[in-house]
Design a protein around this motif. Structure first.
Motif, PDB file in Angstrom:
ATOM      1  N   LYS A  88      44.327   6.524  52.454  1.00  0.00           N
ATOM      2  CA  LYS A  88      44.150   5.181  53.006  1.00  0.00           C
ATOM      3  C   LYS A  88      44.103   5.318  54.526  1.00  0.00           C
ATOM      4  O   LYS A  88      45.132   5.422  55.176  1.00  0.00           O
ATOM      5  N   THR A  89      42.881   5.326  55.050  1.00  0.00           N
ATOM      6  CA  THR A  89      42.697   5.546  56.486  1.00  0.00           C
ATOM      7  C   THR A  89      42.113   4.306  57.143  1.00  0.00           C
ATOM      8  O   THR A  89      41.462   3.478  56.496  1.00  0.00           O
ATOM      9  N   GLY A  90      42.325   4.230  58.436  1.00  0.00           N
ATOM     10  CA  GLY A  90      41.713   3.160  59.207  1.00  0.00           C
ATOM     11  C   GLY A  90      40.204   3.175  59.089  1.00  0.00           C
ATOM     12  O   GLY A  90      39.561   2.123  59.027  1.00  0.00           O
ATOM     13  N   THR A  91      39.637   4.357  59.028  1.00  0.00           N
ATOM     14  CA  THR A  91      38.183   4.478  58.920  1.00  0.00           C
ATOM     15  C   THR A  91      37.668   3.825  57.642  1.00  0.00           C
ATOM     16  O   THR A  91      36.713   3.049  57.673  1.00  0.00           O
ATOM     17  N   LEU A  92      38.293   4.130  56.509  1.00  0.00           N
ATOM     18  CA  LEU A  92      37.847   3.523  55.245  1.00  0.00           C
ATOM     19  C   LEU A  92      38.020   2.004  55.274  1.00  0.00           C
ATOM     20  O   LEU A  92      37.115   1.264  54.873  1.00  0.00           O
ATOM     21  N   TYR A  93      39.170   1.553  55.732  1.00  0.00           N
ATOM     22  CA  TYR A  93      39.397   0.111  55.780  1.00  0.00           C
ATOM     23  C   TYR A  93      38.426  -0.572  56.739  1.00  0.00           C
ATOM     24  O   TYR A  93      37.949  -1.682  56.479  1.00  0.00           O
ATOM     25  N   PHE A 113      40.470  -5.142  58.155  1.00  0.00           N
ATOM     26  CA  PHE A 113      40.650  -4.680  59.538  1.00  0.00           C
ATOM     27  C   PHE A 113      42.139  -4.570  59.869  1.00  0.00           C
ATOM     28  O   PHE A 113      42.574  -3.602  60.484  1.00  0.00           O
ATOM     29  N   ASN A 114      42.916  -5.550  59.424  1.00  0.00           N
ATOM     30  CA  ASN A 114      44.361  -5.494  59.676  1.00  0.00           C
ATOM     31  C   ASN A 114      45.006  -4.321  58.945  1.00  0.00           C
ATOM     32  O   ASN A 114      45.900  -3.666  59.489  1.00  0.00           O
ATOM     33  N   LEU A 115      44.575  -4.059  57.713  1.00  0.00           N
ATOM     34  CA  LEU A 115      45.081  -2.882  56.994  1.00  0.00           C
ATOM     35  C   LEU A 115      44.730  -1.606  57.759  1.00  0.00           C
ATOM     36  O   LEU A 115      45.547  -0.697  57.871  1.00  0.00           O
ATOM     37  N   GLY A 116      43.509  -1.545  58.259  1.00  0.00           N
ATOM     38  CA  GLY A 116      43.078  -0.372  59.009  1.00  0.00           C
ATOM     39  C   GLY A 116      43.893  -0.164  60.268  1.00  0.00           C
ATOM     40  O   GLY A 116      44.315   0.956  60.581  1.00  0.00           O
ATOM     41  N   ILE A 117      44.135  -1.234  60.990  1.00  0.00           N
ATOM     42  CA  ILE A 117      44.915  -1.152  62.227  1.00  0.00           C
ATOM     43  C   ILE A 117      46.330  -0.649  61.946  1.00  0.00           C
ATOM     44  O   ILE A 117      46.912   0.083  62.744  1.00  0.00           O
ATOM     45  N   GLU A 125      39.647   4.978  69.900  1.00  0.00           N
ATOM     46  CA  GLU A 125      38.333   4.339  69.759  1.00  0.00           C
ATOM     47  C   GLU A 125      38.253   3.505  68.488  1.00  0.00           C
ATOM     48  O   GLU A 125      37.719   2.395  68.498  1.00  0.00           O
ATOM     49  N   LEU A 126      38.780   4.047  67.390  1.00  0.00           N
ATOM     50  CA  LEU A 126      38.755   3.311  66.129  1.00  0.00           C
ATOM     51  C   LEU A 126      39.632   2.065  66.218  1.00  0.00           C
ATOM     52  O   LEU A 126      39.238   0.991  65.757  1.00  0.00           O
ATOM     53  N   LEU A 127      40.809   2.186  66.807  1.00  0.00           N
ATOM     54  CA  LEU A 127      41.678   1.016  66.978  1.00  0.00           C
ATOM     55  C   LEU A 127      40.979  -0.070  67.786  1.00  0.00           C
ATOM     56  O   LEU A 127      41.029  -1.248  67.432  1.00  0.00           O
ATOM     57  N   GLN A 128      40.337   0.331  68.870  1.00  0.00           N
ATOM     58  CA  GLN A 128      39.628  -0.632  69.706  1.00  0.00           C
ATOM     59  C   GLN A 128      38.530  -1.326  68.896  1.00  0.00           C
ATOM     60  O   GLN A 128      38.376  -2.540  68.952  1.00  0.00           O
ATOM     61  N   GLU A 129      37.774  -0.540  68.144  1.00  0.00           N
ATOM     62  CA  GLU A 129      36.704  -1.107  67.325  1.00  0.00           C
ATOM     63  C   GLU A 129      37.261  -2.108  66.320  1.00  0.00           C
ATOM     64  O   GLU A 129      36.721  -3.217  66.164  1.00  0.00           O
TER      65      GLU A 129
END
Length: 174
Positions: A88-93, A113-117, A125-129
């Motif tokens: 379960k990664t931010g990228t997948l979410y 998006f909230n799960l990913g964060i 960069e991913l967090l910012q996106e």
């Protein structure tokens, strides 16, 4: 509002993380890297049907479907990757959330998006996106007050983001 997108790099990094894979998954990766997304999708689908490296196959299938702009297929594949034990990664979410936004379901997108964060190990960069995409989700729900609040928080953290500054100008007219 446009989504912030680092997908080309993210997709490549995700693809390269698929290691120790079966033949169909490896062949799918080769097709992905060559930009042959239809062939990649076929290879990943074959691997998933054989239950060989199913999580990796579904992740790869999701990337191929994303590149083919089949957002429903991509979302379903990414969810299947999670159902088959993918990390379960931010990228997948983030991918699932972006698919949901493209499919007109901003409420579901916001959830992903909230799960990913909330996942550990996200790049800055991913967090910012994902934080920017949260704003897009609120706008999609026509909750402009929440979008403004999140955008103000975003700009405090990323004051040099010109796209976000333009977005604030837009939101101030709402």
């Amino acid at each position: 509002m446009k989504l912030k997108s680092l997908f080309a790099g993210t997709a490549l990094l995700l693809a390269l993380s698929l290691t120790g894979c079966s033949g169909s998954v490896e062949k799918g990766l080769e097709y992905l890297e060559a930009g042959e997304f239809e062939s990649a999708a076929e290879e990943f689908q074959a691997a998933a049907e054989k239950d060989k490296d199913a999580a990796e196959a579904f992740r790869g299938l999701g990337i191929a479907k994303w590149e083919l702009e089949d957002y429903e297929g991509a979302r379903d594949a990414f969810k299947s990757a999670l159902d088959n034990g993918a990390d379960k990664t931010g990228t997948l979410y983030n991918f699932i959330g972006c698919c949901d936004l493209r499919l007109g379901d901003p409420s579901s997108a916001l959830n992903y998006f909230n799960l990913g964060i909330s996942q550990e190990g996200n790049s800055e960069e991913l967090l910012q996106e994902m934080k920017f995409n949260v704003i897009a989700a609120y706008e999609g729900m026509e909750d402009f007050e929440s979008a403004k609040t999140k955008l103000k928080e975003y700009l405090e953290e990323y004051p040099d983001d010109e796209q976000a500054q333009k977005e604030m100008t837009f939101l101030e007219t709402r």
